[in-house]
Design an enzyme around this catalytic site. Sequence first.
Site, PDB file in Angstrom:
ATOM      1  N   HIS A   1       9.069 -23.765   9.782  1.00  0.00           N
ATOM      2  CA  HIS A   1       8.000 -24.514  10.432  1.00  0.00           C
ATOM      3  C   HIS A   1       6.676 -24.463   9.677  1.00  0.00           C
ATOM      4  O   HIS A   1       5.885 -25.403   9.781  1.00  0.00           O
ATOM      5  CB  HIS A   1       7.754 -23.989  11.849  1.00  0.00           C
ATOM      6  CG  HIS A   1       8.865 -24.305  12.787  1.00  0.00           C
ATOM      7  ND1 HIS A   1       8.773 -24.056  14.133  1.00  0.00           N
ATOM      8  CD2 HIS A   1      10.102 -24.844  12.592  1.00  0.00           C
ATOM      9  CE1 HIS A   1       9.894 -24.429  14.738  1.00  0.00           C
ATOM     10  NE2 HIS A   1      10.716 -24.896  13.819  1.00  0.00           N
TER      11      HIS A   1
ATOM     12  N   GLY B   1       2.185  -0.536   6.442  1.00  0.00           N
ATOM     13  CA  GLY B   1       2.727   0.171   7.588  1.00  0.00           C
ATOM     14  C   GLY B   1       3.107  -0.793   8.692  1.00  0.00           C
ATOM     15  O   GLY B   1       4.223  -0.772   9.198  1.00  0.00           O
TER      16      GLY B   1
ATOM     17  N   GLY C   1      -2.564  -6.004   8.094  1.00  0.00           N
ATOM     18  CA  GLY C   1      -3.637  -6.099   7.111  1.00  0.00           C
ATOM     19  C   GLY C   1      -3.182  -6.800   5.852  1.00  0.00           C
ATOM     20  O   GLY C   1      -3.931  -7.576   5.253  1.00  0.00           O
ATOM     21  N   GLU C   2      -1.951  -6.558   5.465  1.00  0.00           N
ATOM     22  CA  GLU C   2      -1.413  -7.171   4.264  1.00  0.00           C
ATOM     23  C   GLU C   2      -1.303  -8.684   4.433  1.00  0.00           C
ATOM     24  O   GLU C   2      -1.611  -9.452   3.523  1.00  0.00           O
ATOM     25  CB  GLU C   2      -0.052  -6.536   3.943  1.00  0.00           C
ATOM     26  CG  GLU C   2      -0.141  -5.060   3.586  1.00  0.00           C
ATOM     27  CD  GLU C   2      -0.412  -4.116   4.759  1.00  0.00           C
ATOM     28  OE1 GLU C   2      -0.921  -2.998   4.499  1.00  0.00           O
ATOM     29  OE2 GLU C   2      -0.129  -4.465   5.924  1.00  0.00           O
TER      30      GLU C   2
ATOM     31  N   ARG D   1       5.950 -33.296  11.826  1.00  0.00           N
ATOM     32  CA  ARG D   1       4.968 -32.560  12.633  1.00  0.00           C
ATOM     33  C   ARG D   1       4.511 -31.289  11.920  1.00  0.00           C
ATOM     34  O   ARG D   1       3.351 -30.907  12.007  1.00  0.00           O
ATOM     35  CB  ARG D   1       5.509 -32.237  14.023  1.00  0.00           C
ATOM     36  CG  ARG D   1       6.683 -31.288  14.015  1.00  0.00           C
ATOM     37  CD  ARG D   1       7.338 -31.165  15.394  1.00  0.00           C
ATOM     38  NE  ARG D   1       8.561 -30.399  15.267  1.00  0.00           N
ATOM     39  CZ  ARG D   1       8.854 -29.335  15.985  1.00  0.00           C
ATOM     40  NH1 ARG D   1       8.027 -28.910  16.919  1.00  0.00           N
ATOM     41  NH2 ARG D   1       9.980 -28.700  15.803  1.00  0.00           N
TER      42      ARG D   1
ATOM     43  N   ASP E   1       0.876  -1.172   0.000  1.00  0.00           N
ATOM     44  CA  ASP E   1       0.000   0.000   0.000  1.00  0.00           C
ATOM     45  C   ASP E   1       0.912   1.220   0.000  1.00  0.00           C
ATOM     46  O   ASP E   1       2.135   1.092  -0.182  1.00  0.00           O
ATOM     47  CB  ASP E   1      -0.957  -0.006   1.201  1.00  0.00           C
ATOM     48  CG  ASP E   1      -0.255   0.167   2.540  1.00  0.00           C
ATOM     49  OD1 ASP E   1       0.992   0.209   2.582  1.00  0.00           O
ATOM     50  OD2 ASP E   1      -0.953   0.271   3.563  1.00  0.00           O
ATOM     51  N   HIS E   2       0.338   2.385   0.233  1.00  0.00           N
ATOM     52  CA  HIS E   2       1.138   3.615   0.234  1.00  0.00           C
ATOM     53  C   HIS E   2       2.226   3.600   1.310  1.00  0.00           C
ATOM     54  O   HIS E   2       3.318   4.097   1.104  1.00  0.00           O
ATOM     55  CB  HIS E   2       0.235   4.842   0.393  1.00  0.00           C
ATOM     56  CG  HIS E   2      -0.586   4.809   1.645  1.00  0.00           C
ATOM     57  ND1 HIS E   2      -1.752   4.080   1.746  1.00  0.00           N
ATOM     58  CD2 HIS E   2      -0.383   5.385   2.850  1.00  0.00           C
ATOM     59  CE1 HIS E   2      -2.237   4.219   2.964  1.00  0.00           C
ATOM     60  NE2 HIS E   2      -1.434   5.006   3.656  1.00  0.00           N
TER      61      HIS E   2
END
Length: 161
Positions: free
Chosen positions: A99, A67, A71-72, A134, A8-9
Amino acid sequence: MRVYLGSDHAGYEFKNHLVDWLREAGHEPVDCGPHIYDAQDDYPPFCLRAAERTAADPDALGIVIGGSGNGEQMAANKVKGVRAALAWSEETAALGRQHNDANVVAVGARMHSRDEATKFVEIFLSTPFSGDERHIRRIGMLSGYETDGDLPPVPAHHPQR
């Protein structure tokens, strides 16, 4: 290695830095945008494109930048076949690959210096998946849920509530 990037910006300048850094390191960066700085832009259009292209290219990895990276990472994880890890230290960058076999790393450009964040990306790209049983089992549980929506069974030695 082909590496898809979206931001984003807030991550725009760091994304542009990484495109050049990746090219200099011998990788093939694919910039999914944004291609101009717009202080009002949103991360989903660019991060979802980077994640979709990464999921469709099994030999590639992806990077999403904002930032904070939160969210990304969430956006990337909405794409079927993506396992995006938020890297906030060298250790989390390595463990995401070792992992979790993460194929996308999320980085918060405002949370770290450019050198620190670049190091997280370098570690992420160079760290292989451990292949431990695992970890394969756990990734399989997540992939199964992603595919059919069935919750994995709770182990018998855990009480059900």
